[in-house]
Design a protein around this motif. Structure first.
Motif, PDB file in Angstrom:
ATOM      1  N   ARG A   1       0.835  -1.201   0.000  1.00 15.61           N
ATOM      2  CA  ARG A   1       0.000   0.000   0.000  1.00 15.61           C
ATOM      3  C   ARG A   1       0.866   1.246   0.000  1.00 15.61           C
ATOM      4  O   ARG A   1       0.557   2.233  -0.682  1.00 15.61           O
ATOM      5  CB  ARG A   1      -0.922  -0.004   1.224  1.00 15.61           C
ATOM      6  CG  ARG A   1      -1.893   1.172   1.275  1.00 15.61           C
ATOM      7  CD  ARG A   1      -2.848   1.026   2.443  1.00 15.61           C
ATOM      8  NE  ARG A   1      -2.144   1.003   3.713  1.00 15.61           N
ATOM      9  CZ  ARG A   1      -1.762   2.103   4.370  1.00 15.61           C
ATOM     10  NH1 ARG A   1      -2.002   3.298   3.867  1.00 15.61           N
ATOM     11  NH2 ARG A   1      -1.130   2.013   5.518  1.00 15.61           N
TER      12      ARG A   1
ATOM     13  N   ASP B   1     -11.173  -1.468   2.696  1.00 16.57           N
ATOM     14  CA  ASP B   1     -12.020  -0.750   1.740  1.00 16.57           C
ATOM     15  C   ASP B   1     -11.262  -0.488   0.442  1.00 16.57           C
ATOM     16  O   ASP B   1     -11.859  -0.473  -0.642  1.00 16.57           O
ATOM     17  CB  ASP B   1     -12.468   0.588   2.345  1.00 16.57           C
ATOM     18  CG  ASP B   1     -13.476   0.404   3.468  1.00 16.57           C
ATOM     19  OD1 ASP B   1     -14.073  -0.691   3.554  1.00 16.57           O
ATOM     20  OD2 ASP B   1     -13.656   1.341   4.267  1.00 16.57           O
ATOM     21  N   GLU B   2      -9.953  -0.313   0.548  1.00 21.65           N
ATOM     22  CA  GLU B   2      -9.138  -0.034  -0.634  1.00 21.65           C
ATOM     23  C   GLU B   2      -8.943  -1.273  -1.505  1.00 21.65           C
ATOM     24  O   GLU B   2      -8.914  -1.179  -2.737  1.00 21.65           O
ATOM     25  CB  GLU B   2      -7.777   0.512  -0.206  1.00 21.65           C
ATOM     26  CG  GLU B   2      -6.858   0.879  -1.355  1.00 21.65           C
ATOM     27  CD  GLU B   2      -5.505   1.390  -0.886  1.00 21.65           C
ATOM     28  OE1 GLU B   2      -4.745   1.909  -1.727  1.00 21.65           O
ATOM     29  OE2 GLU B   2      -5.209   1.279   0.323  1.00 21.65           O
ATOM     30  N   THR B   3      -8.800  -2.448  -0.868  1.00 26.81           N
ATOM     31  CA  THR B   3      -8.491  -3.649  -1.650  1.00 26.81           C
ATOM     32  C   THR B   3      -9.721  -4.463  -2.028  1.00 26.81           C
ATOM     33  O   THR B   3      -9.631  -5.346  -2.890  1.00 26.81           O
ATOM     34  CB  THR B   3      -7.529  -4.559  -0.863  1.00 26.81           C
ATOM     35  OG1 THR B   3      -8.150  -4.988   0.357  1.00 26.81           O
ATOM     36  CG2 THR B   3      -6.235  -3.827  -0.553  1.00 26.81           C
TER      37      THR B   3
ATOM     38  N   MET C   1     -10.467  -4.990  -5.690  1.00 23.44           N
ATOM     39  CA  MET C   1      -9.339  -4.388  -6.402  1.00 23.44           C
ATOM     40  C   MET C   1      -9.000  -5.156  -7.684  1.00 23.44           C
ATOM     41  O   MET C   1      -8.674  -4.575  -8.721  1.00 23.44           O
ATOM     42  CB  MET C   1      -8.112  -4.338  -5.484  1.00 23.44           C
ATOM     43  CG  MET C   1      -6.860  -3.792  -6.133  1.00 23.44           C
ATOM     44  SD  MET C   1      -5.466  -3.694  -4.964  1.00 23.44           S
ATOM     45  CE  MET C   1      -5.107  -5.441  -4.706  1.00 23.44           C
TER      46      MET C   1
END
Length: 323
Positions: free
Chosen positions: A179, A209-211, A214
């Motif tokens: 990250r 939440d970011e991955t 993805m």
């Protein structure tokens, strides 16, 4: 005296004084293993008067809701220790002021071994050999080697480093992404440019939440033709429908220890698609788990009794000793 609730019998650990140890294994015994308690060793969830005193809770291994729900029944609880590296399943149960520690270091060896196993098995045609065995089909042909390949490790934490250490002797090149970029490790923003360079992409990043999602159609489209995607992280990181499309078309291959949904239901195309290899979320389930888990629990309890900060804190502040 600090009350603690752990999934190991007190006599199996070299415990310091100052702890009142209670034991609960959880409601599932399928992953108890030879050194963890089974339901026969306990009398179920401790009584509420015990839960009222517990300040440190080691969640039994796994993701069963009853084990995490128990957090809400411990009013004096100050710290929670998971035996999993991922901890997204615990977050909804935390309240303000609670400290959460994960099992960083416990699963490095076991999960890294499986990541390499899935990679080698997929490249060298092992699934095809197993499927051909009942009919006696002799599938002699040229298969791919890991040697001379470029492997991209997505999620370069402790397990990512362990994966790289096991890949290096296979004479392959390893690229690392995390990250946050640092020396020798690219940031997630570099992924679009790196995916096309990799023959194998190994996912070992946490589910955040970011991955979440993805690895979508765009991510997969950026991978080179014939590349292999290995997921030993969490199922929801990958958009399953997009992956099925690519594998069904024969452009990509996949080796997945985790899936979305999980367990993968009977009849799902990933079970039978050529180029797909599925293992049933067993990255941490090996003989390497219990010795490392027990060492972590014992270390944390020693820190707690001595009033020292806890290790592996992922939420909240390190705590120790009497409140």
């Amino acid at each position: 005296m600090v009350d603690v609730l752990i999934p190991y019998p007190a006599q199996s650990l070299a415990l310091p004084p100052g702890l009142d140890v209670h034991t609960w294994v959880g409601e599932s015994t399928t992953t108890s293993g030879p050194e963890l308690l089974t339901s026969a060793d306990t009398t179920g969830i401790p009584a509420q008067d015990v839960l009222d005193r517990v300040e440190f809770y080691v969640i039994p291994y796994g993701f069963a809701p009853p084990a995490t729900n128990l957090i809400e029944r411990m009013p004096k609880l100050r710290a929670v220790q998971t035996l999993t590296a991922g901890y997204e399943h615990v977050l909804p149960h935390l309240r303000d002021g609670l400290t959460l520690c994960n099992a960083r270091g416990v699963h490095d060896a076991s999960t890294a071994e499986l990541a390499v196993t899935l990679t080698l098995a997929s490249l060298r045609g092992i699934p095809e050999f197993v499927r051909a065995a009942p009919s006696g089909e002799w599938l002699q042909a040229w298969y791919e080697s890991l040697a001379d390949k470029t492997v991209l490790v997505v999620g370069y934490g402790a397990i990512g480093r362990a994966i790289e250490a096991r890949l290096r002797p296979f004479e392959c090149d390893v690229l690392a992404v995390a990250r946050t970029a640092r020396e020798g490790v690219a940031g997630f923003e570099s992924l679009p440019g790196l995916l096309g360079r990799a023959d194998v992409v190994i996912l070992i990043c946490p589910l955040t939440d970011e991955t979440r999602g993805m690895v979508d159609a765009r991510f997969l489209a950026a991978m080179r033709d014939g590349a292999l995607l290995v997921n030993v992280a969490r199922g929801p990181i990958v958009r399953t429908d997009a992956l099925v499309e690519e594998v069904r078309a024969g452009r990509l291959r996949a080796a997945m220890d985790v899936t979305d949904p999980e367990p993968l239901p009977p009849g799902h195309p990933l079970w039978t698609l050529p180029g797909a290899l599925i293992s049933p979320h067993v990255g941490g389930l090996s003989s390497a788990f219990h010795p490392r888990a027990k060492r972590l629990v014992q270390s944390q309890l020693t820190r707690l009794a001595a009033g020292e900060p806890l290790a592996n804190v992922v939420v909240g502040d390190p705590v120790g000793g009497e409140a």
